[in-house]
Design a protein around this motif. Sequence first.
Motif, PDB file in Angstrom:
ATOM      1  N   UNK A 227       0.835  -1.207   0.000  1.00 47.60           N
ATOM      2  CA  UNK A 227       0.000   0.000   0.000  1.00 47.60           C
ATOM      3  C   UNK A 227       0.869   1.257   0.000  1.00 47.60           C
ATOM      4  N   UNK A 228       2.048   1.138   0.606  1.00 45.46           N
ATOM      5  CA  UNK A 228       2.908   2.312   0.726  1.00 45.46           C
ATOM      6  C   UNK A 228       3.904   2.458  -0.424  1.00 45.46           C
ATOM      7  N   UNK A 229       3.882   1.555  -1.373  1.00 45.91           N
ATOM      8  CA  UNK A 229       4.821   1.660  -2.496  1.00 45.91           C
ATOM      9  C   UNK A 229       4.637   2.998  -3.216  1.00 45.91           C
ATOM     10  N   UNK A 230       5.679   3.489  -3.846  1.00 49.27           N
ATOM     11  CA  UNK A 230       5.559   4.745  -4.581  1.00 49.27           C
ATOM     12  C   UNK A 230       4.383   4.718  -5.558  1.00 49.27           C
ATOM     13  N   UNK A 231       3.829   5.900  -5.800  1.00 47.20           N
ATOM     14  CA  UNK A 231       2.647   6.007  -6.659  1.00 47.20           C
ATOM     15  C   UNK A 231       2.748   7.247  -7.541  1.00 47.20           C
ATOM     16  N   UNK A 232       3.938   7.511  -8.054  1.00 49.57           N
ATOM     17  CA  UNK A 232       4.150   8.753  -8.798  1.00 49.57           C
ATOM     18  C   UNK A 232       3.333   8.787 -10.082  1.00 49.57           C
ATOM     19  N   UNK A 233       2.596   9.854 -10.234  1.00 48.45           N
ATOM     20  CA  UNK A 233       1.684   9.965 -11.364  1.00 48.45           C
ATOM     21  C   UNK A 233       2.248  10.895 -12.422  1.00 48.45           C
ATOM     22  N   UNK A 234       1.813  10.659 -13.629  1.00 53.23           N
ATOM     23  CA  UNK A 234       2.193  11.506 -14.757  1.00 53.23           C
ATOM     24  C   UNK A 234       0.908  11.901 -15.475  1.00 53.23           C
ATOM     25  N   UNK A 235       0.303  13.033 -15.068  1.00 53.17           N
ATOM     26  CA  UNK A 235      -0.995  13.397 -15.654  1.00 53.17           C
ATOM     27  C   UNK A 235      -0.945  13.552 -17.168  1.00 53.17           C
ATOM     28  N   UNK A 236       0.186  14.034 -17.684  1.00 55.91           N
ATOM     29  CA  UNK A 236       0.268  14.192 -19.149  1.00 55.91           C
ATOM     30  C   UNK A 236       0.192  12.829 -19.831  1.00 55.91           C
ATOM     31  N   UNK A 237       0.852  11.829 -19.256  1.00 54.39           N
ATOM     32  CA  UNK A 237       0.782  10.483 -19.841  1.00 54.39           C
ATOM     33  C   UNK A 237      -0.650   9.959 -19.818  1.00 54.39           C
TER      34      UNK A 237
END
Lengths: 254, 251, 251
Positions: A227-237
């Motif tokens: 649950x705590x793993x990174x979750x970096x988002x790329x809105x442009x993608x």
Amino acid sequence: MSAPSLNAALLLLADSRLPAGGHGHSGGAEAAIAAGAVRDLPTLAAFLRGRLATSGLVAACLAASACALAASSAGSGTAGDPAGAPPGGWAELDAEAGARTASPAQREASRVQGRLLLRTARRIWPSPVLDGLARAVPEGAHHPVALGAAAGVAGCAPGEAALAAAYAAVTGPATAAVRLLGLDPVAVHRLLADLAPDLERAASTGSGAAASPASVPPPRTAASVWAELPAHSAPALDLLAERHLRAGLRLFVS
Amino acid sequence: MGADHDDRHHAPHPHGRALRLGVGGPVGSGKTALTAALCRALGRTLRLAVVTNDIYTTEDADFLRRAGVLDPGRIAAVQTGCCPHTAIRDDIAANLDAVETLEERFGPLDLVIVESGGDNLTATFSRGLADRQIFVLDVSGGDKVPRKGGPGVTTADLLVINKTDLAPMVGADLTVMSRDAAAVREGRPVLFTSIRQEPEAHAVAEWVIGVVEAWAHGHGTGPRGHGHDSGSPGPGHRAGSPGHSHDHTPV
Amino acid sequence: MTARAVLATAPGPGGRTVLATMRSAPPITLRRTGPGQVYLVATAAGPLGGDDLALDIDVAPGTALDVRSVASTLVLPGPRPGSAPEESSMTITARIGAGASLRFAPEPTVLAAGCRHRMTVRLELAPDARVLWREEIVFGRYGEAPGRCRTRFDAVVGGRPLLRQEFTVGDPAIDASPAVYGDARCVGGTLITGPPGTAGSGSLLAGEAVIGDGWAVLPLAGPGVLVSALAPDAAGLRRRLERGETAALPR
């Protein structure tokens, strides 16, 4: 069952010639090129850097976790048990991948690639662990989960699985850009070489974040670590992926 | 999947799945036209589905729709990332997935046609994807093409030379093409067509029916190109005499 | 400065919502402006470097809460010139019970130059809870390069993860990447959850994504959609999010 310090299976998994359908995916590059956002080497370099820092890093961590889970379930035979998914099984890890992929177009692309990779991996490295993953996620495991599982079964360490995932996150779009923009392939490989330290960092982050049910001391569970793993988002993608799906002419699936 | 499916020939299907027929060839030679022709000719008698690779224009889709013989849902498109030959030869995963998805959705099927994206003379289908393959050339590419050979021309189970109606205009000598093809193909069949003049490509359709029947009866499990030839229907299909199989004399 | 504000609802007479707890903790001041409606009012500048602020929200089953703010939040670097800026943090946790609804739509967070900020949101939703949660981040005041900010958003429905997102702002190599924010200066998202067909103002979109210029409605893997938008300025971002919200909740 300790992994050798150098594992050639990593090369097989990361090789673009692995017959698992990867060549049909551009990781958003085709849409970015169609939008004019990627048009030359500098814009491609920025695209790749951003992709690696977001979805690439997330994929690396998921793949490392899947690798650790595959290694632990090779011994216990619990993961993917069709009778009731135990907490910390394939379905939970796959759901963590889904929650980190807001765009339905990207989820579908990830599942298709995962399904194709798992199909290929089950023939190359037959294992009840991979059969269990296929049973636990019948709609097709997300690509990083399938990749990590295959890596685990092939004897790779979680950090190696993470490296393969991070590598795939940038080489797919780079190759697509070579084909679509006619860029000098050597210059593009130079960009990839420049990213090598970032790839290694992503692998190391993934390796550090990986957890399997066996490795987590109570009262924590593997699921709580995932649950705590990174979750970096790329809105442009995300926006590009949805736009791509609606494009009249497209040469890549995603 | 279907080893136990209700086979239309009322016998257990020896392979447990449909025959997978690859249709390959250079850009513009008439692969889509041939695929459409086969749908028209066979769509009512065979349970059929089609996988296309790369740019499948709405024009082509409309053609099939108008022909009224193939439900558009039975056509699956695969994007190959600018590498049509990779998708049919080196990395067939996406095409296999498409074929199996169609079989699951519409199966049991008799025939799944996999049409490659336009490619060059060296592009052939992996045996892991296609049980049989047709290579389509057209006369406008020049009558030297069969002589040049290449894996598609020499090893395909059937070589189709299309657009014979254009031969006088482009100065292509069909006799030369026929002779050269026979020389490099070691007896494997060659058919001449003009799909524009004969939209159901009867001779090719007959050949396909032959290989589908042979497949359904368990022939052709060995290396392609030989085991099934005996199962090919007779008239106009004599290996090595392609001139006589010119489909201007339809069977 | 360390502050923890608390807001909790309870069912009142006649099915109304009452505010059972409303504990302000400056600089976070809570002001009731109507039944089930609360404004966040900043009573001091910031957050500033070193501030550790928290807001806990508990929406009891069957109740409804609407949280807004008067003005945007300007995140500033710490008060100690010369030393490395300390991190400021804002943590919001919200539990939304069965049949409850929460609308959380404050004004944007503006990352002033030199700030180092961390925003954490954790939502725990009952499976049928209805939520509209809007977040807007502006990369610096007009003409200003932003400080650094890391955000983490976790929404869990009935114990299953619905959406996990992190944003990093202020790394020039990433900010301008065409894969991440492109040439946008603002990023925002609105999470809308609820069983399809029962959302308060209309029926929640299900199935396919909807896309517009710089925004998209993205159906998630669980029961909800994310309206995601990028824009050159805060006003444009709000317009795009509202367009997406309207598309997500067609009347």
